[in-house]
Design a protein around this motif. Structure first.
Motif, PDB file in Angstrom:
ATOM      1  N   MET A   1      -7.874  -0.038 -21.712  1.00  0.00           N
ATOM      2  CA  MET A   1      -7.564   1.293 -22.223  1.00  0.00           C
ATOM      3  C   MET A   1      -6.817   2.153 -21.197  1.00  0.00           C
ATOM      4  SD  MET A   1      -8.360   1.317 -25.338  1.00  0.00           S
ATOM      5  CE  MET A   1      -8.214   3.057 -25.725  1.00  0.00           C
ATOM      6  N   LYS A   2      -6.465   1.555 -20.064  1.00  0.00           N
ATOM      7  CA  LYS A   2      -5.662   2.254 -19.070  1.00  0.00           C
ATOM      8  C   LYS A   2      -4.241   1.703 -19.029  1.00  0.00           C
ATOM      9  CE  LYS A   2      -9.123   4.782 -17.941  1.00  0.00           C
ATOM     10  NZ  LYS A   2      -9.153   6.209 -18.365  1.00  0.00           N
ATOM     11  N   ALA A   3      -3.888   0.849 -19.972  1.00  0.00           N
ATOM     12  CA  ALA A   3      -2.534   0.291 -20.028  1.00  0.00           C
ATOM     13  C   ALA A   3      -1.508   1.412 -20.064  1.00  0.00           C
ATOM     14  CB  ALA A   3      -2.388  -0.598 -21.256  1.00  0.00           C
ATOM     15  N   GLY A   4      -0.459   1.248 -19.272  1.00  0.00           N
ATOM     16  CA  GLY A   4       0.598   2.250 -19.230  1.00  0.00           C
ATOM     17  C   GLY A   4       0.365   3.362 -18.239  1.00  0.00           C
ATOM     18  N   LYS A   5      -0.845   3.453 -17.676  1.00  0.00           N
ATOM     19  CA  LYS A   5      -1.155   4.527 -16.743  1.00  0.00           C
ATOM     20  C   LYS A   5      -0.470   4.285 -15.392  1.00  0.00           C
ATOM     21  CE  LYS A   5      -4.011   6.922 -19.342  1.00  0.00           C
ATOM     22  NZ  LYS A   5      -3.681   8.311 -19.784  1.00  0.00           N
ATOM     23  N   HIS A   6      -0.012   5.372 -14.795  1.00  0.00           N
ATOM     24  CA  HIS A   6       0.593   5.302 -13.465  1.00  0.00           C
ATOM     25  C   HIS A   6      -0.505   5.215 -12.410  1.00  0.00           C
ATOM     26  CE1 HIS A   6       2.082   7.238  -9.719  1.00  0.00           C
ATOM     27  NE2 HIS A   6       3.103   6.426  -9.953  1.00  0.00           N
TER      28      HIS A   6
ATOM     29  N   SER B   1       0.136   4.144 -27.166  1.00  0.00           N
ATOM     30  CA  SER B   1      -0.504   4.051 -25.860  1.00  0.00           C
ATOM     31  C   SER B   1      -2.012   4.224 -25.997  1.00  0.00           C
ATOM     32  CB  SER B   1       0.051   5.131 -24.931  1.00  0.00           C
ATOM     33  OG  SER B   1      -0.180   6.416 -25.467  1.00  0.00           O
ATOM     34  N   PRO B   2      -2.792   3.660 -25.063  1.00  0.00           N
ATOM     35  CA  PRO B   2      -4.245   3.838 -25.126  1.00  0.00           C
ATOM     36  C   PRO B   2      -4.608   5.321 -25.128  1.00  0.00           C
ATOM     37  CG  PRO B   2      -3.681   2.132 -23.553  1.00  0.00           C
ATOM     38  CD  PRO B   2      -2.394   2.785 -23.947  1.00  0.00           C
TER      39      PRO B   2
ATOM     40  N   VAL C   1       0.849  -1.195   0.000  1.00  0.00           N
ATOM     41  CA  VAL C   1       0.000   0.000   0.000  1.00  0.00           C
ATOM     42  C   VAL C   1       0.885   1.246   0.000  1.00  0.00           C
ATOM     43  CG1 VAL C   1      -1.695   1.324   1.314  1.00  0.00           C
ATOM     44  CG2 VAL C   1      -1.908  -1.168   1.131  1.00  0.00           C
ATOM     45  N   GLY C   2       0.569   2.182  -0.882  1.00  0.00           N
ATOM     46  CA  GLY C   2       1.328   3.421  -0.977  1.00  0.00           C
ATOM     47  C   GLY C   2       2.385   3.430  -2.049  1.00  0.00           C
ATOM     48  N   THR C   3       2.700   2.261  -2.614  1.00  0.00           N
ATOM     49  CA  THR C   3       3.733   2.207  -3.645  1.00  0.00           C
ATOM     50  C   THR C   3       3.153   2.543  -5.020  1.00  0.00           C
ATOM     51  OG1 THR C   3       3.406  -0.170  -3.966  1.00  0.00           O
ATOM     52  CG2 THR C   3       5.079   0.499  -2.393  1.00  0.00           C
ATOM     53  N   SER C   4       4.045   2.903  -5.939  1.00  0.00           N
ATOM     54  CA  SER C   4       3.660   3.246  -7.301  1.00  0.00           C
ATOM     55  C   SER C   4       3.784   2.039  -8.218  1.00  0.00           C
ATOM     56  CB  SER C   4       4.550   4.379  -7.832  1.00  0.00           C
ATOM     57  OG  SER C   4       4.332   5.573  -7.120  1.00  0.00           O
ATOM     58  N   ALA C   5       2.954   2.021  -9.241  1.00  0.00           N
ATOM     59  CA  ALA C   5       3.000   0.944 -10.228  1.00  0.00           C
ATOM     60  C   ALA C   5       2.419   1.460 -11.536  1.00  0.00           C
ATOM     61  CB  ALA C   5       2.222  -0.273  -9.731  1.00  0.00           C
ATOM     62  N   TYR C   6       2.486   0.607 -12.559  1.00  0.00           N
ATOM     63  CA  TYR C   6       1.914   0.937 -13.862  1.00  0.00           C
ATOM     64  C   TYR C   6       1.064  -0.240 -14.323  1.00  0.00           C
ATOM     65  CZ  TYR C   6       5.347   4.703 -13.996  1.00  0.00           C
ATOM     66  OH  TYR C   6       6.082   5.822 -13.712  1.00  0.00           O
ATOM     67  N   ILE C   7      -0.022   0.055 -15.003  1.00  0.00           N
ATOM     68  CA  ILE C   7      -0.872  -0.998 -15.564  1.00  0.00           C
ATOM     69  C   ILE C   7      -0.198  -1.542 -16.824  1.00  0.00           C
ATOM     70  CG2 ILE C   7      -3.142  -1.521 -16.546  1.00  0.00           C
ATOM     71  CD1 ILE C   7      -4.286   0.708 -14.792  1.00  0.00           C
ATOM     72  N   THR C   8      -0.082  -2.846 -16.921  1.00  0.00           N
ATOM     73  CA  THR C   8       0.671  -3.470 -18.012  1.00  0.00           C
ATOM     74  C   THR C   8      -0.070  -3.405 -19.339  1.00  0.00           C
ATOM     75  OG1 THR C   8      -0.287  -5.668 -17.705  1.00  0.00           O
ATOM     76  CG2 THR C   8       1.626  -5.118 -16.351  1.00  0.00           C
TER      77      THR C   8
END
Length: 330
Positions: A128-133, A225-226, A107-114
């Motif tokens: 359609m959110k691929a690549g979003k932070h 990108s989407p 919880v609290g960490t950053s990631a990206y949608i593959t």
């Protein structure tokens, strides 16, 4: 199978412990887990001591509620446990519990949608959110698909998606690579299939399209990108730049040496909305190159929107409008 329900027996006035394998020891073995331990149900777990099926809980994390002594199968202890959703399962064999699964994200960490993400566990589309932070706001130990964890995530714009699979998140920024040949191929493949309209789907989804909607869709299907929405000739510039295109010509009266895949936008930015602009893609490198786009050349006749024309002649017919040329930079 032999079922042993006793933990000790007296031989010649000496008390021995007989374990689940029939071996006798002076000291009874300790339970592997204690109350409040976080553990996981193994992927070999089949049923609890009373025969209740627990295969649907394989690989899920649980909390130990109580420890019960008593031999059964290959276990000297059984446990009552609680799942993350509050469900309680009684008498799980010790052999069916393992070290808790560790989550990749906290919880609290950053990631990206593959790129491969399609939908959440509850069926909400996120492709359609691929690549979003995103930022992780909650996590759950739940086995589904190829993931042992699911997450609630928040996009930078504040939108929240629940139950995103762990397999659909990554730490590194997602890189998108456009194939300019596929952009051209999108239009070639849609010849004879689209009718011009600025008021339908705009990207061919309903059989109608306009110039900017179709180029947006072509770019996306070619690896871009989407998109947040189907862009216009006004807003397409930023989408191109964000996907490794570079502005190489800004209304140069001398023209340029066209290359296949160059995207040309007509209409000065700020004045190209609606019918005031046009966009298409160059299809070859010739001195008098071809240009393909979704257009109104045929006056909106059914299935004739995609047309390939000589660029120089087409440009002259429209009185040499203000233009921009974007080229993919690898």
């Amino acid at each position: 199978a032999l079922r042993l329900f006793y933990s000790s027996v007296r031989f010649n006035f000496t008390i021995y412990h007989i374990d689940s394998k029939g071996l006798k020891d002076y000291v009874a073995p300790k339970a592997k887990f204690t109350v409040n331990d976080q553990v996981a149900i193994s992927n070999n777990a089949w049923a609890n001591k009373s025969g209740q099926r627990i295969t649907q809980y394989q690989n899920q994390n649980v909390t130990i509620l109580s420890v019960n002594s008593g031999h059964y199968s290959n276990s000297d202890y059984t446990y009552n446990v609680k799942l993350s959703n509050g469900v309680i399962i009684t008498d799980i064999l010790e052999q069916d519990l393992i070290k808790a699964n560790q989550s990749a994200f906290n919880v609290g960490t950053s990631a990206y949608i593959t790129k491969s993400a399609w939908a959440t566990a509850n069926g909400v589309k996120i492709n359609m959110k691929a690549g979003k932070h995103v930022t992780i706001i909650a996590k759950y130990a739940r086995q589904a698909s190829n993931s042992k964890w699911q997450y609630d995530v928040k996009l930078d714009n504040g939108i929240i998606y629940k139950n995103v699979f762990e397999q659909d998140l990554q730490f590194d920024k997602v890189i998108f690579n456009v194939d300019s040949n596929k952009v051209v191929a999108w239009f070639e493949n849609h010849k004879g299939k689209l009718t011009y309209s600025m008021y339908g789907s705009r990207n061919g989804a309903d059989g109608t399209a306009d110039c900017s909607g179709s180029i947006t869709q072509a770019l996306y299907e070619a690896g871009a990108s989407p998109y947040d929405y189907l862009y216009s000739t006004e807003t397409l510039h930023d989408y191109l730049i964000n996907n490794a295109y570079k502005l190489i010509v800004n209304n140069d009266y001398r023209g340029w040496n066209a290359q296949k895949g160059d995207i040309v936008i007509w209409g000065k930015r700020g004045q190209s909305g609606g019918a005031g602009g046009h966009v298409g893609v160059m299809t070859n490198n010739a001195d008098n190159p071809f240009f393909i786009s979704t257009c109104y050349i045929t006056g909106g006749q059914k299935n004739t929107a995609v047309q390939e024309v000589r660029y120089n002649e087409y440009f002259a017919q429209h009185n040499y409008p203000y233009y921009y040329v974007y080229r993919l930079i690898k």
